[in-house]
Write a protein that holds these residues in place. Structure first.
Motif, PDB file in Angstrom:
ATOM      1  N   GLU A  73       5.302 -22.264 101.575  1.00 25.63           N
ATOM      2  CA  GLU A  73       3.844 -22.222 100.828  1.00 25.63           C
ATOM      3  C   GLU A  73       3.588 -22.945  99.651  1.00 25.63           C
ATOM      4  OE1 GLU A  73       3.046 -18.173 100.541  1.00 25.63           O
ATOM      5  OE2 GLU A  73       3.010 -17.565 102.681  1.00 25.63           O
ATOM      6  N   ILE A  74       4.621 -22.943  98.962  1.00 25.47           N
ATOM      7  CA  ILE A  74       4.486 -23.777  97.746  1.00 25.47           C
ATOM      8  C   ILE A  74       4.500 -25.435  98.064  1.00 25.47           C
ATOM      9  CG2 ILE A  74       5.682 -24.598  95.500  1.00 25.47           C
ATOM     10  CD1 ILE A  74       6.834 -21.578  95.378  1.00 25.47           C
ATOM     11  N   VAL A  75       5.042 -25.727  98.870  1.00 27.78           N
ATOM     12  CA  VAL A  75       5.207 -27.216  99.590  1.00 27.78           C
ATOM     13  C   VAL A  75       3.981 -27.433  99.961  1.00 27.78           C
ATOM     14  CG1 VAL A  75       6.206 -28.930 100.964  1.00 27.78           C
ATOM     15  CG2 VAL A  75       7.900 -27.318  99.584  1.00 27.78           C
ATOM     16  N   ALA A  76       3.309 -26.551 100.709  1.00 26.74           N
ATOM     17  CA  ALA A  76       2.155 -26.904 101.597  1.00 26.74           C
ATOM     18  C   ALA A  76       0.719 -27.041 100.387  1.00 26.74           C
ATOM     19  CB  ALA A  76       1.796 -25.572 102.313  1.00 26.74           C
ATOM     20  N   VAL A  77       0.980 -26.070  99.413  1.00 26.19           N
ATOM     21  CA  VAL A  77      -0.011 -26.227  98.517  1.00 26.19           C
ATOM     22  C   VAL A  77       0.039 -27.397  97.662  1.00 26.19           C
ATOM     23  CG1 VAL A  77      -0.751 -25.153  96.569  1.00 26.19           C
ATOM     24  CG2 VAL A  77      -0.475 -23.706  98.239  1.00 26.19           C
ATOM     25  N   LEU A  78       1.093 -27.707  97.381  1.00 21.93           N
ATOM     26  CA  LEU A  78       1.234 -29.293  96.473  1.00 21.93           C
ATOM     27  C   LEU A  78       1.069 -30.276  97.465  1.00 21.93           C
ATOM     28  CD1 LEU A  78       4.844 -28.805  94.927  1.00 21.93           C
ATOM     29  CD2 LEU A  78       2.745 -28.832  93.645  1.00 21.93           C
ATOM     30  N   GLY A  79       1.059 -30.483  98.817  1.00 20.40           N
ATOM     31  CA  GLY A  79       0.756 -31.388  99.509  1.00 20.40           C
ATOM     32  C   GLY A  79      -0.792 -31.389  99.773  1.00 20.40           C
ATOM     33  N   LEU A  80      -1.656 -30.201  99.874  1.00 25.08           N
ATOM     34  CA  LEU A  80      -2.897 -30.208 100.041  1.00 25.08           C
ATOM     35  C   LEU A  80      -3.613 -30.752  98.369  1.00 25.08           C
ATOM     36  CD1 LEU A  80      -3.779 -26.923 101.622  1.00 25.08           C
ATOM     37  CD2 LEU A  80      -4.235 -29.175 102.493  1.00 25.08           C
ATOM     38  N   ILE A  81      -2.978 -30.387  97.284  1.00 20.76           N
ATOM     39  CA  ILE A  81      -3.218 -30.658  96.066  1.00 20.76           C
ATOM     40  C   ILE A  81      -3.481 -32.309  96.107  1.00 20.76           C
ATOM     41  CG2 ILE A  81      -2.833 -30.719  93.335  1.00 20.76           C
ATOM     42  CD1 ILE A  81      -2.128 -27.869  93.816  1.00 20.76           C
ATOM     43  N   SER A  82      -2.152 -32.920  96.384  1.00 14.90           N
ATOM     44  CA  SER A  82      -2.054 -34.319  96.418  1.00 14.90           C
ATOM     45  C   SER A  82      -2.934 -34.801  97.357  1.00 14.90           C
ATOM     46  CB  SER A  82      -0.715 -34.718  96.475  1.00 14.90           C
ATOM     47  OG  SER A  82      -0.301 -34.605  97.948  1.00 14.90           O
ATOM     48  N   LEU A  83      -3.193 -34.455  98.579  1.00 16.00           N
ATOM     49  CA  LEU A  83      -4.049 -35.081  99.430  1.00 16.00           C
ATOM     50  C   LEU A  83      -5.732 -35.146  99.012  1.00 16.00           C
ATOM     51  CD1 LEU A  83      -4.402 -36.004 102.409  1.00 16.00           C
ATOM     52  CD2 LEU A  83      -5.055 -33.721 103.050  1.00 16.00           C
ATOM     53  N   PHE A  84      -6.018 -33.841  98.185  1.00 16.14           N
ATOM     54  CA  PHE A  84      -7.541 -33.992  97.849  1.00 16.14           C
ATOM     55  C   PHE A  84      -7.728 -34.695  96.606  1.00 16.14           C
ATOM     56  CE2 PHE A  84      -7.452 -30.280 100.849  1.00 16.14           C
ATOM     57  CZ  PHE A  84      -8.264 -31.063 101.881  1.00 16.14           C
ATOM     58  N   THR A  85      -6.504 -34.562  95.331  1.00 12.10           N
ATOM     59  CA  THR A  85      -6.906 -35.318  94.187  1.00 12.10           C
ATOM     60  C   THR A  85      -6.329 -36.547  94.209  1.00 12.10           C
ATOM     61  OG1 THR A  85      -4.699 -34.207  93.376  1.00 12.10           O
ATOM     62  CG2 THR A  85      -6.538 -32.939  93.217  1.00 12.10           C
ATOM     63  N   HIS A  86      -5.360 -37.330  95.022  1.00 10.56           N
ATOM     64  CA  HIS A  86      -4.856 -38.344  95.071  1.00 10.56           C
ATOM     65  C   HIS A  86      -3.855 -38.405  93.853  1.00 10.56           C
ATOM     66  CE1 HIS A  86      -7.132 -39.717  98.534  1.00 10.56           C
ATOM     67  NE2 HIS A  86      -8.045 -39.469  97.797  1.00 10.56           N
ATOM     68  N   ILE A  87      -3.438 -37.513  93.598  1.00  5.74           N
ATOM     69  CA  ILE A  87      -2.290 -37.560  92.322  1.00  5.74           C
ATOM     70  C   ILE A  87      -0.886 -37.343  93.193  1.00  5.74           C
ATOM     71  CG2 ILE A  87      -1.472 -36.336  90.216  1.00  5.74           C
ATOM     72  CD1 ILE A  87      -4.218 -35.247  89.622  1.00  5.74           C
ATOM     73  N   HIS A  88      -0.312 -38.470  93.099  1.00  5.53           N
ATOM     74  CA  HIS A  88       0.940 -38.723  94.058  1.00  5.53           C
ATOM     75  C   HIS A  88       2.209 -37.849  93.419  1.00  5.53           C
ATOM     76  CE1 HIS A  88      -1.525 -41.138  96.267  1.00  5.53           C
ATOM     77  NE2 HIS A  88      -1.410 -42.109  95.383  1.00  5.53           N
ATOM     78  N   ILE A  89       2.197 -37.369  92.463  1.00  3.88           N
ATOM     79  CA  ILE A  89       3.228 -36.723  91.636  1.00  3.88           C
ATOM     80  C   ILE A  89       3.392 -35.281  92.345  1.00  3.88           C
ATOM     81  CG2 ILE A  89       2.174 -35.552  89.643  1.00  3.88           C
ATOM     82  CD1 ILE A  89       5.590 -37.008  89.686  1.00  3.88           C
ATOM     83  N   PHE A  90       2.267 -34.628  92.838  1.00  2.00           N
ATOM     84  CA  PHE A  90       2.393 -33.429  93.651  1.00  2.00           C
ATOM     85  C   PHE A  90       3.037 -33.644  94.791  1.00  2.00           C
ATOM     86  CE2 PHE A  90      -1.607 -32.584  91.004  1.00  2.00           C
ATOM     87  CZ  PHE A  90      -0.908 -31.601  90.000  1.00  2.00           C
ATOM     88  N   TRP A  91       2.776 -34.722  95.731  1.00  3.38           N
ATOM     89  CA  TRP A  91       3.373 -34.940  96.546  1.00  3.38           C
ATOM     90  C   TRP A  91       4.934 -35.182  96.525  1.00  3.38           C
ATOM     91  CZ3 TRP A  91       6.371 -38.963  99.075  1.00  3.38           C
ATOM     92  CH2 TRP A  91       6.538 -38.734 100.577  1.00  3.38           C
ATOM     93  N   ILE A  92       5.464 -35.872  95.551  1.00  2.12           N
ATOM     94  CA  ILE A  92       6.793 -36.184  95.187  1.00  2.12           C
ATOM     95  C   ILE A  92       7.460 -34.763  95.041  1.00  2.12           C
ATOM     96  CG2 ILE A  92       8.446 -37.201  93.571  1.00  2.12           C
ATOM     97  CD1 ILE A  92       6.279 -39.571  93.358  1.00  2.12           C
ATOM     98  N   ALA A  93       6.695 -33.939  93.990  1.00  2.00           N
ATOM     99  CA  ALA A  93       7.417 -32.688  93.900  1.00  2.00           C
ATOM    100  C   ALA A  93       7.248 -31.828  94.845  1.00  2.00           C
ATOM    101  CB  ALA A  93       6.376 -31.898  92.722  1.00  2.00           C
ATOM    102  N   GLY A  94       6.547 -31.870  96.011  1.00  2.00           N
ATOM    103  CA  GLY A  94       6.827 -31.051  96.958  1.00  2.00           C
ATOM    104  C   GLY A  94       7.939 -31.633  97.885  1.00  2.00           C
ATOM    105  N   LEU A  95       7.883 -32.756  97.884  1.00  2.00           N
ATOM    106  CA  LEU A  95       9.201 -33.459  98.760  1.00  2.00           C
ATOM    107  C   LEU A  95      10.367 -32.972  97.998  1.00  2.00           C
ATOM    108  CD1 LEU A  95       9.868 -35.495 101.210  1.00  2.00           C
ATOM    109  CD2 LEU A  95       9.896 -37.347  99.385  1.00  2.00           C
ATOM    110  N   LEU A  96      10.419 -33.189  96.753  1.00  2.00           N
ATOM    111  CA  LEU A  96      11.642 -32.767  96.244  1.00  2.00           C
ATOM    112  C   LEU A  96      12.127 -31.366  96.378  1.00  2.00           C
ATOM    113  CD1 LEU A  96      11.577 -34.703  92.985  1.00  2.00           C
ATOM    114  CD2 LEU A  96      13.212 -35.171  94.771  1.00  2.00           C
ATOM    115  N   LEU A  97      10.946 -30.374  96.196  1.00  2.00           N
ATOM    116  CA  LEU A  97      11.201 -28.880  96.370  1.00  2.00           C
ATOM    117  C   LEU A  97      11.604 -28.928  97.971  1.00  2.00           C
ATOM    118  CD1 LEU A  97      10.861 -26.179  95.445  1.00  2.00           C
ATOM    119  CD2 LEU A  97       8.439 -26.112  96.018  1.00  2.00           C
ATOM    120  N   ALA A  98      11.257 -29.544  98.835  1.00  2.00           N
ATOM    121  CA  ALA A  98      11.390 -29.288 100.388  1.00  2.00           C
ATOM    122  C   ALA A  98      13.023 -29.657 100.487  1.00  2.00           C
ATOM    123  CB  ALA A  98      10.628 -30.204 101.250  1.00  2.00           C
TER     124      ALA A  98
END
Length: 157
Positions: free
Chosen positions: A65-90
């Motif tokens: 759930e945390i990774v999914a939320v980070l992915g949605l935040i990065s998708l809608f805000t275009h702040i790619h650090i959230f996607w990287i954090a989600g990838l590292l957490l996964a």
């Protein structure tokens, strides 16, 4: 009426130049290619964007759930650090604390159930109560010294 070309027009035109009144096939082909390319690149982008979620799907529910939320935040805000954090957490396997704690809780419940007094039938309960009363009387009588005189309290012995 016959179509006449301009005097400056060459006699042999290339295939990609449409003659007046004809359909421009190259423009239609490029339009179809552009639509397919945009849809294909968008599909690849969204597939790549969901990579951390697909990786975390095998892990614990909270981590997913945390990774999914980070992915949605990065998708809608275009702040790619959230996607990287989600990838590292996964990629990281978080330790499982809930299974040992639930096992400990189950064991404590079993111990608590074993220490409870056994259930007694109503017939045995009355006999047990009478035996307890007679035992208490005998213990009370044994604890009183025989030579002690009885004391009077307000006229009672």
């Amino acid at each position: 009426m016959t179509e006449q070309l301009h005097a400056m027009t060459p006699h042999h035109l290339p295939f990609y130049i449409a003659k007046p009144g004809e359909t421009d096939v190259l423009m239609i082909a490029m339009g179809v290619f552009l639509v397919l390319a945009v849809l294909g690149i968008g599909n690849v982008y969204l597939h790549l964007h969901s990579l951390p979620e697909r990786m975390a799907h095998k892990s614990q529910k909270l981590q997913f759930e945390i990774v999914a939320v980070l992915g949605l935040i990065s998708l809608f805000t275009h702040i790619h650090i959230f996607w990287i954090a989600g990838l590292l957490l996964a990629l990281i396997d978080l330790p499982d604390f809930s299974t040992p704690l639930s096992s400990i809780a189950g064991s404590v419940e079993k111990i608590a159930d074993n220490e409870s007094p056994p259930t007694v039938s109503p017939v045995d309960e009355t006999a047990l109560a009478q035996a307890t009363r007679s035992t208490e009387r005998a213990a009370l009588a044994a604890s009183k010294p025989a030579s002690a005189p009885a004391k009077e309290a307000r006229g009672h012995v």
